[in-house]
Design a protein around this motif. Structure first.
Motif, PDB file in Angstrom:
ATOM      1  N   ASN A 196      -3.363   0.150  -9.460  1.00  0.00           N
ATOM      2  CA  ASN A 196      -1.828   0.580  -9.348  1.00  0.00           C
ATOM      3  C   ASN A 196      -1.803   2.331  -9.720  1.00  0.00           C
ATOM      4  O   ASN A 196      -2.531   2.489 -10.748  1.00  0.00           O
ATOM      5  CB  ASN A 196      -0.849  -0.008 -10.513  1.00  0.00           C
ATOM      6  CG  ASN A 196       0.568   0.540 -10.623  1.00  0.00           C
ATOM      7  OD1 ASN A 196       1.082   1.252  -9.727  1.00  0.00           O
ATOM      8  ND2 ASN A 196       1.025   0.438 -11.841  1.00  0.00           N
ATOM      9  N   TYR A 234      11.748   0.830  -0.519  1.00  0.00           N
ATOM     10  CA  TYR A 234      11.047   0.868   0.500  1.00  0.00           C
ATOM     11  C   TYR A 234      11.492   2.253   1.476  1.00  0.00           C
ATOM     12  O   TYR A 234      12.700   2.351   1.719  1.00  0.00           O
ATOM     13  CB  TYR A 234      11.408  -0.146   1.767  1.00  0.00           C
ATOM     14  CG  TYR A 234      11.077  -1.659   1.428  1.00  0.00           C
ATOM     15  CD1 TYR A 234       9.854  -2.101   1.565  1.00  0.00           C
ATOM     16  CD2 TYR A 234      11.983  -2.673   0.664  1.00  0.00           C
ATOM     17  CE1 TYR A 234       9.625  -3.426   1.188  1.00  0.00           C
ATOM     18  CE2 TYR A 234      11.555  -3.767   0.182  1.00  0.00           C
ATOM     19  CZ  TYR A 234      10.294  -4.145   0.405  1.00  0.00           C
ATOM     20  OH  TYR A 234       9.861  -5.293  -0.224  1.00  0.00           O
ATOM     21  N   SER A 250       8.117  -0.600  -6.662  1.00  0.00           N
ATOM     22  CA  SER A 250       8.562  -1.995  -7.442  1.00  0.00           C
ATOM     23  C   SER A 250      10.021  -1.717  -8.420  1.00  0.00           C
ATOM     24  O   SER A 250      10.969  -2.247  -8.168  1.00  0.00           O
ATOM     25  CB  SER A 250       7.688  -2.528  -8.291  1.00  0.00           C
ATOM     26  OG  SER A 250       6.291  -2.955  -7.638  1.00  0.00           O
ATOM     27  N   ARG A 295       6.747 -10.351   0.972  1.00  0.00           N
ATOM     28  CA  ARG A 295       5.956  -9.587   0.637  1.00  0.00           C
ATOM     29  C   ARG A 295       5.420  -8.846   1.708  1.00  0.00           C
ATOM     30  O   ARG A 295       4.827  -9.306   2.625  1.00  0.00           O
ATOM     31  CB  ARG A 295       4.754 -10.016  -0.365  1.00  0.00           C
ATOM     32  CG  ARG A 295       5.564 -10.716  -1.602  1.00  0.00           C
ATOM     33  CD  ARG A 295       4.535 -11.256  -2.590  1.00  0.00           C
ATOM     34  NE  ARG A 295       3.310 -11.917  -1.708  1.00  0.00           N
ATOM     35  CZ  ARG A 295       2.272 -12.820  -2.404  1.00  0.00           C
ATOM     36  NH1 ARG A 295       2.349 -12.697  -3.603  1.00  0.00           N
ATOM     37  NH2 ARG A 295       1.432 -13.639  -1.749  1.00  0.00           N
ATOM     38  N   ASP A 344       3.879   0.433  -8.593  1.00  0.00           N
ATOM     39  CA  ASP A 344       4.768  -0.455  -9.396  1.00  0.00           C
ATOM     40  C   ASP A 344       5.767   0.549 -10.171  1.00  0.00           C
ATOM     41  O   ASP A 344       7.069   0.295 -10.116  1.00  0.00           O
ATOM     42  CB  ASP A 344       4.219  -1.043 -10.460  1.00  0.00           C
ATOM     43  CG  ASP A 344       3.562  -2.551 -10.209  1.00  0.00           C
ATOM     44  OD1 ASP A 344       4.107  -3.142  -9.049  1.00  0.00           O
ATOM     45  OD2 ASP A 344       2.618  -3.021 -10.701  1.00  0.00           O
ATOM     46  N   ALA A 391       1.811   1.716  -1.862  1.00  0.00           N
ATOM     47  CA  ALA A 391       2.599   0.853  -2.582  1.00  0.00           C
ATOM     48  C   ALA A 391       2.261   1.031  -4.046  1.00  0.00           C
ATOM     49  O   ALA A 391       1.170   1.170  -4.557  1.00  0.00           O
ATOM     50  CB  ALA A 391       2.507  -0.607  -2.209  1.00  0.00           C
ATOM     51  N   SER A 402      -2.016  -0.619   1.287  1.00  0.00           N
ATOM     52  CA  SER A 402      -1.133  -0.984   0.405  1.00  0.00           C
ATOM     53  C   SER A 402      -0.764  -2.315   0.422  1.00  0.00           C
ATOM     54  O   SER A 402      -0.530  -2.763   1.774  1.00  0.00           O
ATOM     55  CB  SER A 402      -0.072  -0.007   0.520  1.00  0.00           C
ATOM     56  OG  SER A 402      -0.419   1.282   0.030  1.00  0.00           O
ATOM     57  N   SER A 403      -0.297  -2.915  -0.416  1.00  0.00           N
ATOM     58  CA  SER A 403       0.007  -4.455  -0.438  1.00  0.00           C
ATOM     59  C   SER A 403       1.020  -4.966  -1.565  1.00  0.00           C
ATOM     60  O   SER A 403       1.083  -4.273  -2.592  1.00  0.00           O
ATOM     61  CB  SER A 403      -1.099  -5.457  -0.403  1.00  0.00           C
ATOM     62  OG  SER A 403      -0.748  -6.798  -0.170  1.00  0.00           O
ATOM     63  N   MET A 404       1.842  -5.824  -1.358  1.00  0.00           N
ATOM     64  CA  MET A 404       2.525  -6.544  -2.319  1.00  0.00           C
ATOM     65  C   MET A 404       2.004  -8.084  -2.431  1.00  0.00           C
ATOM     66  O   MET A 404       2.744  -8.537  -3.047  1.00  0.00           O
ATOM     67  CB  MET A 404       4.148  -6.585  -1.861  1.00  0.00           C
ATOM     68  CG  MET A 404       4.786  -5.199  -1.624  1.00  0.00           C
ATOM     69  SD  MET A 404       6.417  -5.480  -0.775  1.00  0.00           S
ATOM     70  CE  MET A 404       7.370  -6.263  -2.121  1.00  0.00           C
ATOM     71  N   ARG A 410       3.856  -5.777  -8.542  1.00  0.00           N
ATOM     72  CA  ARG A 410       4.401  -6.260  -7.150  1.00  0.00           C
ATOM     73  C   ARG A 410       3.832  -5.160  -6.087  1.00  0.00           C
ATOM     74  O   ARG A 410       4.209  -5.546  -4.871  1.00  0.00           O
ATOM     75  CB  ARG A 410       5.878  -6.151  -7.605  1.00  0.00           C
ATOM     76  CG  ARG A 410       6.502  -7.147  -8.498  1.00  0.00           C
ATOM     77  CD  ARG A 410       8.117  -7.155  -8.376  1.00  0.00           C
ATOM     78  NE  ARG A 410       8.582  -7.234  -7.174  1.00  0.00           N
ATOM     79  CZ  ARG A 410       9.660  -6.497  -6.635  1.00  0.00           C
ATOM     80  NH1 ARG A 410      10.355  -5.611  -7.562  1.00  0.00           N
ATOM     81  NH2 ARG A 410      10.077  -6.595  -5.350  1.00  0.00           N
ATOM     82  N   GLY A 411       3.455  -3.952  -6.283  1.00  0.00           N
ATOM     83  CA  GLY A 411       2.983  -3.034  -5.299  1.00  0.00           C
ATOM     84  C   GLY A 411       1.748  -2.574  -5.956  1.00  0.00           C
ATOM     85  O   GLY A 411       1.572  -2.087  -6.832  1.00  0.00           O
ATOM     86  N   PHE A 430       6.443   2.007  -0.924  1.00  0.00           N
ATOM     87  CA  PHE A 430       6.955   0.882  -1.716  1.00  0.00           C
ATOM     88  C   PHE A 430       6.951   1.213  -3.088  1.00  0.00           C
ATOM     89  O   PHE A 430       5.951   1.720  -3.776  1.00  0.00           O
ATOM     90  CB  PHE A 430       6.475  -0.507  -1.349  1.00  0.00           C
ATOM     91  CG  PHE A 430       6.886  -1.547  -2.494  1.00  0.00           C
ATOM     92  CD1 PHE A 430       8.669  -2.004  -1.671  1.00  0.00           C
ATOM     93  CD2 PHE A 430       6.536  -2.072  -3.320  1.00  0.00           C
ATOM     94  CE1 PHE A 430       9.018  -2.941  -2.695  1.00  0.00           C
ATOM     95  CE2 PHE A 430       7.020  -2.986  -4.132  1.00  0.00           C
ATOM     96  CZ  PHE A 430       8.219  -3.426  -3.893  1.00  0.00           C
TER      97      PHE A 430
END
Ligand SMILES: [Zn+2]
Ligand SMILES: [Zn+2]
Length: 331
Positions: free
Chosen positions: A16, A153, A144, A322, A174, A172, A214-216, A188-189, A142
């Motif tokens: 993160n 977003y 969070s 997600r 947080d 992504a 990047s991912s959730m 969450r990201g 993204f």
């Protein structure tokens, strides 16, 4: 030619890049924050308190030195929030804040660091604000924390930049403040970074080169755009989007496949060419596209590159709502 992290040697590490502690307006101390991300299976973390470099020594996680500063004025009179990472000695923040944003980003790059624009949507930036920054490496697509007010977003900004030929990557993060207090903004990201060695130097180097996605939640196993083929392989999802310039591109949903199977779509020239181990493979002759599905999740897409323009990026959405985002491949 875009470097492709999915075709490079190395390992994926998870981190993160944006969070706050009691050193600014976060709820937990640096020690508690590190413990939480460590317990969550993260490999690295950047503590990015507002207007100060929080230095914390630990063996638990790799910590990238970082700071978030608010500076300059956008077209609509708002602040830009800039996250600066990877510089041990950042110098005077007051001096940095006086710089033009483009000069600041260029300065960080020339000193071996990595910087990005945080939460463009939440900040109320315009696409013009971003289009005029030549040294822009990445933006948050993204966040969070911003998602907790419905502005998480920022992907539309990304596609405007990419459509103009700007090779900007998407992150992504947080931006953690509240942690597990609802509405939670913890884990969450994140980013998966491809590294040769799992150390700070290699992580920052890979961030600078754009070797990450990047991912959730969903995982991307492979993505490439070459030899007139786009190939994408990923964990099971409800929807896969291949996004490109203008109104082109391709999107497929599990629901579409169910509808196709019910029949009545002869013009698509649909064929199920493989069916075993719960995997079904579909060929949509009309578009020369192949899709694989395992049970109720799409797991791969292959499409001809010829109908895409300038760039293509992969965006997938799982059953829990997600997303995961590859970085763009320029064509
Ligand atoms: Zn911010
Ligand atoms: Zn922040």
């Amino acid at each position: 030619m875009t470097l492709n992290p999915f075709e490079m040697e190395g390992t994926w590490v998870k981190g993160n890049l944006h969070c706050h502690t009691t050193e600014s307006d976060g709820r937990f101390s640096p020690k508690e924050v590190v413990e939480r991300y460590k317990a969550g299976g993260y490999d690295f973390l950047a503590i990015t308190d507002h207007d100060r470099m929080t230095i914390f020594e630990t063996d638990e996680l790799l910590l990238i030195p970082g700071v978030e500063i608010a500076m300059s004025r956008s077209e609509l009179g708002e602040n830009f929030h800039v996250v600066i990472l990877g510089l041990e000695d950042i110098g005077s923040l007051d001096e940095l804040k006086k710089m033009e944003i483009d000069d600041l980003l260029g300065d960080v790059l020339s000193r071996g660091g990595f910087a990005f624009i945080a939460h463009p949507y939440w900040s109320g930036l315009t696409t013009n604000d971003l289009l005029t920054i030549e040294n822009l490496s990445a933006i948050e697509v993204f966040n969070s924390t911003c998602d907790n007010v419905g502005k998480g977003y920022s992907t539309v900004y990304w596609d405007v930049l990419l459509s103009q030929g700007s090779d900007v990557k998407g992150l992504a993060v947080d931006d953690t403040h509240r942690y597990d207090l609802p509405p939670r903004d913890l884990m969450r990201g994140w980013v998966w970074v491809k590294v040769k060695e799992n150390d700070l130097t290699n992580i920052v180097d890979s961030l600078r080169k754009g070797l990450y996605y990047s991912s959730m939640g969903p995982e991307i196993y492979y993505f490439s755009a070459k030899n007139n083929n786009i190939e994408a392989v990923f964990s099971p999802v409800l929807r896969a989007n291949l996004i490109t310039r203008n109104g082109k591109g391709f999107s497929i949903k599990v629901d579409d496949l169910d509808q196709f199977e019910k029949g009545g779509y002869e013009e698509l020239d649909l064929e199920i060419y493989q069916e075993n181990d719960n995997v079904k493979a579909y060929a949509i002759g009309r578009y020369n596209i192949e899709i694989k599905r395992r049970n109720s999740g799409i797991i791969s897409v292959r499409a001809p590159l010829s109908s895409f323009e300038k760039y293509v990026r992969l965006e997938i959405l799982d059953i829990f709502g997600r997303f995961a985002w590859s970085n763009p491949m320029f064509i």
